[in-house]
Design an enzyme around this catalytic site. Structure first.
Site: not given
Length: 265
Positions: A31, A73
């Site tokens: 991730h 992100h």
């Protein structure tokens, strides 16, 4: 001696199967490259995810004001770099002038956040890529889907990249542009009553996502029953974000983890 070796091998196999929820084919997805072993969404984090043995590297993309696809992100660089500002308002040069913050000290490093092209070049041939196309506070980035597809195809990585999003319109646009691209649906919901919080409140049904290969669900809201329903519907299921092997739900096809290294020990 042979019997002892055989017994140890069986015990090792059982232990591994139990740790992976009974699924020995379960894939490990790093991730943001491995956000607890590196500085998230940087090339160095992707390298650490690869070194940890991840099957796939997960990353997030946005679009700069001059049309560059970049990796981050958030829709701003405030949290993860020493810079400030929203990505849609800055040029690529401005984006690259900011330096990633060290995840432990919070101090600036010498490393900028990467472009998607740089990330593709680093990961190419070493692992798959789970690429999330993001939105920003005002809505969608116009044309980002085609830009991502063009970059992926230019690198010869069509079969190595999977595209995912919370946003249904982004998923449908990708499918329209390239019906052969593997697409996966991100959700935060319980299967009953079937309401999801993705980019607003929406309904969930397998028929609605018949073009999606996998349902990627928040681990805390995912039940074993839903895992079985996904498989019955012909879908894979990935769960996020799982940072310990003992938190794996039996039967899932992949875990998305900030600690991919723990799953390969």
């Amino acid at each position: 001696m042979k019997k002892l070796i055989l017994a140890l091998a069986v015990l090792s196999s059982v232990s591994c199967s139990s740790q992976n929820g009974g699924n020995t084919d379960m894939k490990i997805v790093a991730h943001r490259g491995g956000a607890l072993i590196g500085n998230e969404n940087t090339l160095s984090a992707f390298s650490k995810g690869l070194e940890a043995g991840a099957d796939m590297i997960e990353l997030d993309v946005h679009l700069t004001s001059d049309g560059a696809v970049v990796v981050c992100h958030d829709d701003s660089i405030d949290r993860t770099t020493d810079g400030k500002g929203r990505i849609e308002d800055m040029t690529l040069d401005q984006f690259k002038s900011a330096k990633a913050l060290d995840r432990e000290s919070g101090q600036p490093t010498e490393e900028p956040l990467p472009t998607l092209e740089e990330a593709l070049d680093l990961i190419h041939g070493k692992a798959g890529i789970l690429l999330e196309i993001k939105k920003f506070h005002k809505g969608q980035y116009e044309g980002i889907e085609q830009k991502v597809l063009d970059l992926v195809n230019a690198k010869g990585m069509h079969d190595d990249v999977t595209l995912q999003s919370f946003d249904d319109s982004i998923l449908r646009k990708i499918h329209e542009l390239d019906p052969g691209m593997r697409i996966e649906k991100l959700i935060i919901c319980r299967p009953l009553p079937g309401l999801c919080i993705d980019n607003g409140l929406s309904t969930f049904s397998f028929r609605k996502y018949d073009f999606c290969a996998s349902i990627n669900s928040m681990r805390a809201l995912t039940s074993r029953h839903f895992v079985k329903k996904c498989h019955k519907a012909g879908k894979e299921i990935k769960i996020w974000t799982v940072n310990s092997p003992d938190k794996v739900i039996p039967g899932v096809d992949a875990v998305i983890s900030n600690r991919p290294d723990l799953f390969r020990k």
